[in-house]
Write an enzyme that holds these catalytic residues in place. Structure first.
Site, PDB file in Angstrom:
ATOM      1  N   LYS B  95       0.877  -1.402  -0.071  1.00 11.31           N
ATOM      2  CA  LYS B  95       0.141   0.200   0.208  1.00 11.31           C
ATOM      3  C   LYS B  95       0.805   1.359   0.362  1.00 11.31           C
ATOM      4  O   LYS B  95       1.961   1.407   0.743  1.00 11.31           O
ATOM      5  CB  LYS B  95      -0.752   0.058   1.048  1.00 11.31           C
ATOM      6  CG  LYS B  95      -1.989   0.858   1.073  1.00 11.31           C
ATOM      7  CD  LYS B  95      -2.759   1.017   2.319  1.00 11.31           C
ATOM      8  CE  LYS B  95      -3.934   2.866   2.543  1.00 11.31           C
ATOM      9  NZ  LYS B  95      -4.121   2.597   3.865  1.00 11.31           N
ATOM     10  N   ALA B 182      -9.930   5.153   3.879  1.00  9.36           N
ATOM     11  CA  ALA B 182      -9.042   6.835   4.320  1.00  9.36           C
ATOM     12  C   ALA B 182     -10.890   7.873   4.586  1.00  9.36           C
ATOM     13  O   ALA B 182     -11.807   8.028   3.809  1.00  9.36           O
ATOM     14  CB  ALA B 182      -8.774   7.629   3.754  1.00  9.36           C
ATOM     15  N   GLY B 183     -11.547   8.132   6.012  1.00 12.80           N
ATOM     16  CA  GLY B 183     -12.806   9.221   6.062  1.00 12.80           C
ATOM     17  C   GLY B 183     -13.380   8.220   6.367  1.00 12.80           C
ATOM     18  O   GLY B 183     -15.187   8.764   7.528  1.00 12.80           O
TER      19      GLY B 183
END
Ligand code: SF4
EC number: 2.8.1.10
Lengths: 370, 254
Positions: B95, B182-183
């Protein structure tokens, strides 16, 4: 992965059956889907969608206006040559058709260009048959250099070329290339193209890949409607478009849907597509893909074209001649096919404006190309 | 089933290993999530020592480890870190995270693209973490990324899918799997990402900092399954068509 590998995974028969099996529920789902898949496209071109033509047209218009505004792009073909070493059963330029052959010289091209410019055109589509000995990449280079100062946008509809040949033409001002597969049905393709380089189904099928790798700004796809079942052929067109858009994502795409037209010594269409079905196809393409340009030539009738402006079509030709020298040099020479809408570009433009649309003559600039 | 490069996954929920109160809680939560791909930050583990607290708790056959380069600031550092991870963790999966900005940890698009080009040549399976930028996603795909991981909102913010319009474009045009990263703050965010057609989601903070991380991991597992099912079942859509004059009646007269 090239398109050929994807294409080989499909069976014509299975695709055809799955289109015919789509029901009204599938059509409604397709109309309401947030993003449309290839399965949705099948539903939209299926016989079941015929009942939904009006809502399809409304949606198609809305999507078109959202993306393109109320505009209609105008272009005109310039036939450079009717020399051809292929036999295509449906074409007036076919090698076995005994007609006088002519390839325009520099002087003749400029005479034609002058007439076209007087009509107001900035976008020209260069058309030839397929005669690789005489009408080859060097000839195209000469033509591009000759006419580039006179047009802002130059498109080509000629024999498929190699990647490297496209790479030499693009910097000379070649903006877009149209290569129609004619039909995606391999056996029928063979039957209609018994002789010449065009008989190579896969070379033609790979052409958009070569164009994409060469970095062309825009390419046009389509089939000749009348050779085979139009629904199945249109599905493969959509499949091809889908693949190309994702792979050569920096290029733009256009579709057209020419119906087989009469010409001297030509075949009867195997499949007759009605006006209603053509409207269905135009709307289906638009609903499936909001960005693709849809182009309608003078093959279609005046009345039909008048209404298509509202339906999803984004570019049109007018005043077209389909014979080399047709505008002034040799107006009586043999046409590739008979045109149906004979109106002048000005009359066409007036009709378009009357419908509340702006006529776009210029949509590109050579300053955008290096 | 989801395929990325040479691996297939039953679960479309990917998880991270940061911010848990203990390695034990992390292990239980990840097991409850059903996740098969688990990211580990190179900077958090001792890659030379398999008895490392985090690594030893990830020693389950269903977990594929996905080392991330969190902490690097540019392509050069990322490439170095990638090589280290490959050697130590015996995986060429990576990643790719490059954030030069330590405050919001926002990914650097330019360095990420450069690193992807280089790492692809070195044979890595690269999953870059990036902004929800459709053009960048296509550029990364061309450069050899095996998936793209656009963000839903700033990392760790739990704000959900603030970038949804761009995620839809990315999903619509991507040739490689799209993993929303993310988020994602709640199972409903994960379900929404799956409903719009994301191939997977990566969730870390929302599980790790929940009151009960193990229960929350289970909730995410179900949400991701539900969202995927909804996507496959094809959502109906709202919004009435506007009436206007008929467009097709001319056909009757032709
Ligand atoms: S369709 Fe093209 S290749 Fe075929 S005969 Fe006509 S001009 Fe030649």
């Amino acid at each position: 992965m090239s398109f050929k590998e994807i294409f080989e995974k499909y069976s014509w028969q299975e695709v055809r059956e799955s289109i015919l099996a789509k029901n009204t529920r599938d059509v409604e789902d397709a109309l309401h889907a947030p993003q449309r898949s290839l399965e949705d496209f099948k539903a939209l071109i299926s016989p079941s969608a015929a009942r939904y033509l009006e809502p399809m047209a409304q949606l198609s218009r809305r999507l078109t206006q959202q993306r393109f505004g109320k505009t209609m792009h105008m272009y005109i073909p310039l036939y450079l040559s009717n020399e051809c070493t292929n036999i295509c059963t449906y074409c007036g330029f076919s090698m076995n058709n005994k007609v006088r052959r002519r390839t325009l010289t520099e002087r003749e091209i400029m005479q034609e260009v002058e007439v076209i410019k007087q009509m107001g055109y900035e976008h020209v589509l260069l058309v030839t048959g397929e005669a690789n000995q005489t009408v080859h990449v060097d000839y195209f280079k000469m033509v591009l250099e000759l006419i580039r100062p006179h047009f802002t946008q130059i498109s080509m509809e000629v024999q498929p070329l190699d990647q490297q040949e496209y790479e030499t033409l693009i910097p000379l001002g070649l903006h877009s290339v149209l290569v129609y597969q004619e039909t995606y049905h391999k056996d029928e393709y063979r039957r209609h193209h018994p002789k010449g380089k065009k008989a190579h189904f896969h070379y033609r099928l790979d052409t958009p890949d070569r164009l994409g790798r060469a970095g062309i700004h825009k390419m046009g796809l389509g089939v000749l409607i009348g050779l085979e079942d139009w629904r199945t052929d249109s599905f493969f067109t959509a499949l091809h478009l889908n693949y190309l858009e994702k792979t050569y994502w920096q290029s733009r795409y256009a579709l057209s849907f020419p119906r087989l037209r009469p010409f001297s010594g030509g075949i009867e269409p195997k499949v007759n597509m009605s006006d209603r079905e053509l409207v269905q196809l135009i709307c289906a393409y638009r609903i499936f893909n909001a960005e693709v340009e849809l182009s309608l030539s003078t093959r279609e009738s005046e009345k039909f074209r008048n209404h298509c402006i509202q339906l999803g079509v984004t570019s049109m030709s007018a005043g077209s001649k389909t014979n080399p020298g047709g505008y002034i040099v040799a107006p009586e020479s043999l046409e590739q096919f008979e045109i149906s809408d004979e109106r002048s570009p000005q009359a066409m433009a007036q009709m378009i404006r009357g419908g509340g649309y702006e006529v776009v003559w210029k949509d590109w600039d050579e300053g955008l190309m290096i | 089933m989801l395929t990325i490069a040479d691996k297939t996954f039953q679960s479309r929920l990917f998880t991270g290993t940061g911010k848990f109160s203990s390695a034990q809680v992390m292990e239980q939560a990840l097991l409850a999530s059903g996740s098969e791909l688990v990211t580990v930050a190179l900077r958090r583990v001792n890659v030379r020592d398999r008895s490392d607290d985090i690594l030893s708790h990830l020693d389950h056959s269903q977990f594929h480890l996905l080392p991330n380069t969190s902490g690097v600031r540019n392509a050069k550092e990322a490439i170095f870190a990638a090589q280290l991870a490959r050697e130590a963790l015996e995986t060429n999966w990576l990643k790719l995270e490059i954030h030069p900005d330590p405050k919001y940890l926002l990914p650097d698009p330019i360095e990420t693209l450069l690193a992807t080009e280089e790492l692809a040549k070195l044979g890595f399976v690269i999953l870059p973490y990036i902004h929800a930028d459709p053009v960048l996603c296509k550029r990364l795909e061309d450069a050899g990324a095996s998936a793209v991981m656009p963000l839903g909102s700033p990392i760790g913010s739990n704000k959900g899918l603030k970038t949804i319009d761009f995620l839809e474009i990315i999903i619509g045009q991507s040739k490689v799997p799209v993993i929303v990263d993310a988020g994602i703050g709640a199972p409903s965010d994960a379900a929404k990402a799956m409903e719009i057609g994301a191939d997977a989601v990566l969730v870390n903070t929302a599980i790790a900092v929940a009151g009960d991380p193990v229960a929350m991991a289970g909730a995410f597992k179900m949400a991701v399954q539900a969202g995927r099912m909804a996507y496959e079942a094809k959502l109906g859509i709202t919004g009435a068509a506007s009436a206007s004059s008929p467009l097709t009646t001319f056909l009757d007269e032709l």
